[in-house]
Design a protein around this motif. Structure first.
Motif, PDB file in Angstrom:
ATOM      1  N   LEU A  49      57.048 -37.727  50.436  1.00 57.47           N
ATOM      2  CA  LEU A  49      57.863 -38.017  49.254  1.00 57.47           C
ATOM      3  C   LEU A  49      57.442 -39.351  48.651  1.00 57.47           C
ATOM      4  O   LEU A  49      56.865 -40.202  49.320  1.00 57.47           O
ATOM      5  CB  LEU A  49      59.349 -38.094  49.620  1.00 57.47           C
ATOM      6  N   ALA A  50      57.770 -39.514  47.372  1.00 51.73           N
ATOM      7  CA  ALA A  50      57.593 -40.792  46.688  1.00 51.73           C
ATOM      8  C   ALA A  50      58.652 -40.894  45.611  1.00 51.73           C
ATOM      9  O   ALA A  50      59.171 -39.876  45.126  1.00 51.73           O
ATOM     10  CB  ALA A  50      56.197 -40.905  46.082  1.00 51.73           C
ATOM     11  N   SER A  51      58.984 -42.123  45.230  1.00 52.63           N
ATOM     12  CA  SER A  51      59.840 -42.336  44.066  1.00 52.63           C
ATOM     13  C   SER A  51      58.945 -42.654  42.877  1.00 52.63           C
ATOM     14  O   SER A  51      57.870 -43.237  43.023  1.00 52.63           O
ATOM     15  CB  SER A  51      60.834 -43.472  44.311  1.00 52.63           C
ATOM     16  N   ARG A  52      59.428 -42.251  41.716  1.00 55.22           N
ATOM     17  CA  ARG A  52      58.647 -42.479  40.501  1.00 55.22           C
ATOM     18  C   ARG A  52      59.626 -42.845  39.395  1.00 55.22           C
ATOM     19  O   ARG A  52      60.704 -42.265  39.273  1.00 55.22           O
ATOM     20  CB  ARG A  52      57.872 -41.210  40.142  1.00 55.22           C
ATOM     21  N   ALA A  53      59.259 -43.837  38.600  1.00 50.90           N
ATOM     22  CA  ALA A  53      60.112 -44.268  37.499  1.00 50.90           C
ATOM     23  C   ALA A  53      59.243 -44.661  36.321  1.00 50.90           C
ATOM     24  O   ALA A  53      58.014 -44.724  36.420  1.00 50.90           O
ATOM     25  CB  ALA A  53      60.999 -45.440  37.932  1.00 50.90           C
ATOM     26  N   LEU A  54      59.908 -44.945  35.208  1.00 51.11           N
ATOM     27  CA  LEU A  54      59.209 -45.148  33.944  1.00 51.11           C
ATOM     28  C   LEU A  54      58.132 -46.222  34.031  1.00 51.11           C
ATOM     29  O   LEU A  54      57.036 -46.044  33.524  1.00 51.11           O
ATOM     30  CB  LEU A  54      60.221 -45.506  32.846  1.00 51.11           C
TER      31      LEU A  54
ATOM     32  N   GLN B 111      56.734 -47.716  36.818  1.00 47.57           N
ATOM     33  CA  GLN B 111      56.084 -47.944  38.095  1.00 47.57           C
ATOM     34  C   GLN B 111      55.234 -46.750  38.502  1.00 47.57           C
ATOM     35  O   GLN B 111      55.481 -45.614  38.092  1.00 47.57           O
ATOM     36  CB  GLN B 111      57.116 -48.230  39.186  1.00 47.57           C
ATOM     37  N   LEU B 112      54.228 -47.041  39.298  1.00 45.36           N
ATOM     38  CA  LEU B 112      53.435 -45.993  39.912  1.00 45.36           C
ATOM     39  C   LEU B 112      54.245 -45.350  41.032  1.00 45.36           C
ATOM     40  O   LEU B 112      55.231 -45.921  41.506  1.00 45.36           O
ATOM     41  CB  LEU B 112      52.139 -46.591  40.471  1.00 45.36           C
ATOM     42  N   PRO B 113      53.891 -44.150  41.472  1.00 45.96           N
ATOM     43  CA  PRO B 113      54.612 -43.544  42.594  1.00 45.96           C
ATOM     44  C   PRO B 113      54.639 -44.470  43.808  1.00 45.96           C
ATOM     45  O   PRO B 113      53.626 -45.061  44.182  1.00 45.96           O
ATOM     46  CB  PRO B 113      53.804 -42.266  42.870  1.00 45.96           C
ATOM     47  N   GLN B 114      55.825 -44.605  44.402  1.00 48.42           N
ATOM     48  CA  GLN B 114      56.010 -45.444  45.580  1.00 48.42           C
ATOM     49  C   GLN B 114      56.234 -44.548  46.791  1.00 48.42           C
ATOM     50  O   GLN B 114      57.297 -43.947  46.940  1.00 48.42           O
ATOM     51  CB  GLN B 114      57.219 -46.370  45.387  1.00 48.42           C
ATOM     52  N   PRO B 115      55.235 -44.412  47.672  1.00 51.84           N
ATOM     53  CA  PRO B 115      55.361 -43.486  48.806  1.00 51.84           C
ATOM     54  C   PRO B 115      56.509 -43.863  49.739  1.00 51.84           C
ATOM     55  O   PRO B 115      56.806 -45.041  49.952  1.00 51.84           O
ATOM     56  CB  PRO B 115      54.016 -43.608  49.514  1.00 51.84           C
ATOM     57  N   MET B 116      57.146 -42.841  50.284  1.00 51.20           N
ATOM     58  CA  MET B 116      58.215 -43.016  51.260  1.00 51.20           C
ATOM     59  C   MET B 116      57.726 -42.551  52.626  1.00 51.20           C
ATOM     60  O   MET B 116      56.969 -41.592  52.725  1.00 51.20           O
ATOM     61  CB  MET B 116      59.441 -42.196  50.874  1.00 51.20           C
ATOM     62  N   THR B 117      58.185 -43.228  53.657  1.00 44.92           N
ATOM     63  CA  THR B 117      57.866 -42.853  55.030  1.00 44.92           C
ATOM     64  C   THR B 117      59.145 -42.427  55.725  1.00 44.92           C
ATOM     65  O   THR B 117      60.130 -43.174  55.729  1.00 44.92           O
ATOM     66  CB  THR B 117      57.240 -44.035  55.790  1.00 44.92           C
ATOM     67  N   VAL B 118      59.151 -41.231  56.295  1.00 47.00           N
ATOM     68  CA  VAL B 118      60.351 -40.753  56.977  1.00 47.00           C
ATOM     69  C   VAL B 118      60.525 -41.501  58.291  1.00 47.00           C
ATOM     70  O   VAL B 118      59.565 -41.720  59.043  1.00 47.00           O
ATOM     71  CB  VAL B 118      60.291 -39.221  57.204  1.00 47.00           C
TER      72      VAL B 118
END
Length: 533
Positions: free
Chosen positions: A475-480, A482-489
């Protein structure tokens, strides 16, 4: 003196070049400068060298000036430290508890940090213009606190931005005008002021830089916010400021005493922070210190009050570590009196004297679910144990053993880790328990489980939307902006993104309905999942 100068020059030799940013340094003894130097370049575009008179953005070193302004006004009867901040700042909402000026001074207000809030609201730190009005608008939208005021210490820039607003509203002057007339002019600090206009032309200013490949890239600030930051100054002027703590010309003993009183929590315990200054020890000596870091700038002002020694370092390269360098300078200057003055006089066992297997077994990931899912990573390698919040070993700090199952950070000796009988870790600061970490078992999500979290999330406290998307097998978060920010479970419904912890929450039917974000200076920040279109 020549030997001391040569040794200090050696500390800064890596930056004393025509193609590198660097630092200005001043060493003071009993209020007088005994050494001042410039290393490296203030401006790489135009080949301008750093001088002791070069002007730097001092970042959070600003806070002690803000604190003194508040204490002076209190001494003049224009406010009291027990006043509710809302009586001076109409934008501050009612968050269920009175927040006093004293809470703001000691970082015990429970307010969320402004830099976290701005990032969550879409600002790109030090790239988008950040103003006092931006901070106040975000503060006005807050609905909850990190914790009840006075319950704990958590460093908070917001508090000092609000204190500058208090000074303005009480005096009818801008914060820059008040501090210039009452502090800087009075002390002869002719090259010091709070910068409240980001486009202002400033002669002699050092530009900030980040390392970039084999060279550097410009990293200026973009602020019109004062109080917590935005002090521009020189090491020569900081020497005048430091001398004032011996002469008492401005402020006087009453103000100095208040600045050097530790904050008191609701349970009566003391914090390690006074009014705009940190209070600690180094090699058994008391120190008064504040560090700073914004964009490409790093700074440190450290005083050994009983020894009459002070060290000021202002740098324009983000990879320089002024607090560590200041301590190495202190080692040089204080060398004649260091024997027998160790921070801990009893023999400390070396890391090599502890069983390697024991150290290796401690390595792993630990969590404190009672404090915003705080994460502690312990790393073992090359005979050393390191700890930190980030997963990267390079961002962790070395620990030294104090005995079996007892460690402390070498650079932060007031912070210690105890291994409990059940394998949990207690983190203590000044012997006061702060966190209890339990080991986190490894966890993984199937592709189908990851799909459950995909959606758009928004907080009413910022109005900014984040998309959670599938990205590179995770998963990653994405916003207007910013580049995708990867998430680590990390565990069921718990992910880490950089230094933020994201715990997804579910409704009564087990469907993901939102998430709670926690970070270094933010707790319980909630985002709701928006309905799918």
């Amino acid at each position: 003196m020549t030997d001391m100068t040569d040794q200090i020059d050696h500390l800064f030799a890596a930056w004393a070049k025509l193609d590198s940013p660097g630092a200005a340094v001043a060493v003071m003894q009993d209020g007088e400068i005994v050494l001042k130097r410039g290393y490296g370049m203030a401006n790489l575009d135009h080949d301008v060298p750093i001088e002791p008179s070069s002007i730097f953005h001092a970042a959070s070193v600003s806070k002690q000036f803000t604190a003194m302004a508040v204490y002076m006004l209190a001494g003049e009867g224009k406010l009291t430290l027990e006043d509710d901040a809302r009586s001076y700042i109409p934008q501050l909402p009612d968050l269920g508890f009175p927040i006093t000026l004293r809470h703001l001074l000691h970082h015990t207000s429970g307010l969320r940090d402004q830099w976290d809030l701005l990032t969550l609201a879409g600002w790109r730190y030090s790239k988008d213009l950040i103003t006092d009005d931006d901070v106040l608008r975000l503060v006005s939208r807050q609905r909850t606190l990190n914790f009840p005021p006075g319950a704990r210490f958590l460093y908070c820039n917001t508090g000092y931005t609000l204190l500058a607003q208090v000074v303005q509203n009480v005096t009818g002057q801008s914060f820059r005008q008040f501090t210039t007339s009452r502090l800087f002019k009075a002390l002869g600090m002719a090259r010091t002021f709070f910068r409240d206009r980001h486009g202002e032309v400033i002669k002699g200013v050092a530009y900030g830089y980040h390392p970039c490949g084999e060279g550097f890239e410009a990293a200026p600030t973009n602020f019109e916010t004062v109080g917590a930051t935005s002090l521009l100054t020189t090491v020569e002027d900081l020497a005048l400021w430091d001398a004032n703590f011996y002469s008492g010309l401005v402020g006087g003993k009453s103000v100095f005493d208040q600045m050097h009183q530790r904050g008191v929590l609701n349970d009566g315990s003391l914090t390690g922070y006074g009014g705009g200054v940190g209070l600690g020890t180094y090699r058994g000596f008391n120190i008064v210190e504040h560090t700073g870091g914004d964009a490409g700038y790093r700074s440190d002002l450290m005083r050994f009050p009983e020894q009459g020694l002070s060290i000021a370092i202002l740098s324009n390269l983000s990879s320089i570590d002024p607090p560590a360098l200041a301590r190495r300078i202190a080692d040089i200057v204080l060398k004649p009196i260091l024997p027998g003055q160790r921070e801990n006089p009893r023999r400390v066992p070396t890391i090599d004297s502890m069983p390697q297997l024991e150290l290796e077994r401690l390595a792993g990931v630990y969590i404190d679910p009672e404090d915003g899912d705080q994460i502690l990573h312990l790393h073992y390698g090359n005979g050393k144990l390191l700890g930190g919040a980030a997963a990267a070993k390079e961002q962790a700090f070395e620990l030294e053993p104090m005995g079996s199952g007892h460690f402390r950070y070498i650079l932060f000796p007031r912070t210690q880790i105890l291994v409990e009988g059940d394998g949990a870790l207690s983190l203590l600061v000044d012997d006061r328990p702060i966190n209890r970490f339990v080991r986190l078992a490894s966890y993984s999500c199937s592709p189908a489980e990851l799909e459950e979290f995909v959606g758009t999330y928004r907080s009413p406290e910022t109005g900014y939307e984040y998309d959670v998307v599938l990205y590179d097998g995770g998963l990653a978060s994405r916003a207007l902006k910013q580049l995708p920010q990867p998430m680590t479970v990390m565990a069921k419904d718990l992910f880490v993104e950089g230094r933020s912890r994201l715990r997804f929450r579910r409704d009564d039917k087990g469907v993901v309905a939102g998430l709670e974000l926690n970070s270094e200076r933010t707790r319980n920040f909630n985002l709701d999942r928006l309905p799918s279109e």
